[in-house]
Design a protein around this motif. Structure first.
Motif, short mmCIF file in Angstrom:
data_model
loop_
_atom_site.label_atom_id
_atom_site.label_comp_id
_atom_site.label_asym_id
_atom_site.label_seq_id
_atom_site.Cartn_x
_atom_site.Cartn_y
_atom_site.Cartn_z
N PRO A 154 -62.56 -8.43 143.68
CA PRO A 154 -61.30 -7.68 143.70
C PRO A 154 -61.53 -6.17 143.63
N THR A 155 -60.50 -5.42 143.94
CA THR A 155 -60.51 -3.97 143.79
C THR A 155 -59.53 -3.57 142.70
N GLU A 156 -60.01 -2.76 141.76
CA GLU A 156 -59.16 -2.25 140.68
C GLU A 156 -58.83 -0.79 140.94
N VAL A 157 -57.53 -0.47 140.96
CA VAL A 157 -57.09 0.90 141.17
C VAL A 157 -56.46 1.39 139.87
N ILE A 158 -57.03 2.46 139.31
CA ILE A 158 -56.54 3.03 138.06
C ILE A 158 -56.23 4.50 138.30
N ASP A 159 -54.97 4.87 138.16
CA ASP A 159 -54.54 6.25 138.36
C ASP A 159 -54.07 6.86 137.04
N GLY A 160 -53.96 8.17 137.03
CA GLY A 160 -53.42 8.87 135.86
C GLY A 160 -54.41 9.07 134.74
N LEU A 161 -55.71 8.92 135.02
CA LEU A 161 -56.72 9.11 133.98
C LEU A 161 -57.01 10.61 133.80
N PRO A 162 -57.36 11.03 132.59
CA PRO A 162 -57.82 12.40 132.41
C PRO A 162 -59.06 12.65 133.28
N PRO A 163 -59.21 13.84 133.83
CA PRO A 163 -60.37 14.12 134.70
C PRO A 163 -61.71 13.77 134.06
N SER A 164 -61.84 13.96 132.74
CA SER A 164 -63.10 13.67 132.06
C SER A 164 -63.44 12.20 132.06
N LYS A 165 -62.44 11.32 132.28
CA LYS A 165 -62.67 9.88 132.35
C LYS A 165 -63.15 9.44 133.72
N VAL A 166 -63.07 10.36 134.69
CA VAL A 166 -63.47 10.06 136.07
C VAL A 166 -64.81 10.71 136.39
#
Length: 276
Positions: A95-107
């Motif tokens: 599967p593909t997990e899409v996670i939005d709205g994270l703080p930039p430091s989490k990416v």
């Protein structure tokens, strides 16, 4: 003399006998799968042309990584004859997990933590480099914690629109402080409380290169060098490191490079309810 055995189908267990030679295998030959095999104690085993680590009673292991496509080639020499077996790998749909709205430091981590990340990776690599002659890996594995499966092995992750590496663990979500236990007996090779990505982190060595890793722990209850038995408490679920909620990220590795799917090693149902 050379004899060839071709195994052209998905297997859970397989046995091949020729004269006094034997080869038994158990596991799932699929991407993320671990195969535990046994042959004659005094046989010589090669996996894809390289000498395999083998117990004194003939057990050895091999696995298929997330992107594995080629079959495993076994060459087992016993009593002057070399037997060949081909173990094909079954591809999986992840599967593909899409996670939005994270703080930039989490990416994307800031440059000032690169040195720590490098140091953490060296510690992890060292912890996964041991080849101990222990057979803890033969124990049927159990769940390391109770909870909801919130992330699965092999899933592709897109964080804030940026494609990232696949997830190589099984995430078990539960409240902070939930008990984490050893899924099989083993020796503690790493016990850290402040790793950048994974926070509280434990690595257990189950012998012959098979390790399990436990990440984002709120408490680490073991020390490096100690030996723990299956079901013994080793830590508690948390959200340390770069976690967005309380959960256990549990991983299984064979050697330094082969990342395996923990869910293929355990029963479908979690641990019996226990008190903390």
């Amino acid at each position: 003399m050379i004899k060839t055995v071709f195994i052209p189908f998905l297997l859970f267990s397989f046995s091949s006998f020729a004269d006094d030679y034997f080869l038994n295998m158990k596991g799932q030959p699929t991407q993320g799968g671990l195969i535990i095999a046994q042959t004659n104690a005094n046989a010589q085993v090669k996996i894809n042309g390289k000498k395999a680590y083998k117990t004194d009673d003939g057990y050895f292991m091999f696995g298929f990584g997330r992107f594995a496509e080629k079959p495993i080639q076994l060459a087992i020499t016993f009593a002057g004859t070399t037997y060949h077996a081909t173990i094909p790998v079954t591809k999986r749909q992840f599967p593909t997990e899409v996670i939005d709205g994270l703080p930039p430091s989490k990416v994307t981590p800031p440059a000032e933590v690169y040195a720590q990340i490098k140091a953490d990776n060296i510690k992890v690599g060292k912890a996964r480099s041991f080849i101990d002659a222990r057979k803890d890996f033969l124990e049927p594995f159990i769940w390391p914690a109770n909870g909801r499966v919130s992330g699965v092995y092999g899933s592709r992750r897109i964080l804030n629109g940026k494609p990232k590496r696949p997830h190589y663990g099984m995430d078990i979500a539960n409240k902070t402080g939930t008990k984490v236990v050893a899924p099989a007996s083993g020796k503690v090779r790493l016990a850290e409380t402040g790793m950048y990505y994974t926070g509280g982190t434990i690595i257990l060595d189950h012998g012959y290169g098979l390790t399990t890793t436990f990440m984002h722990l709120s408490k680490v209850n073991v020390e490096v060098g100690s030996y723990v038995h299956q079901g013994e408490k080793i830590g508690e679920i948390g959200m340390t490191g770069r976690a967005t909620g309380p959960h256990l990220d549990w991983r299984v590795n064979l050697g330094k490079k082969t990342r395996l799917d923990p869910q293929l090693l355990i029963p479908k149902n979690p641990l019996p309810k226990h008190s903390d």
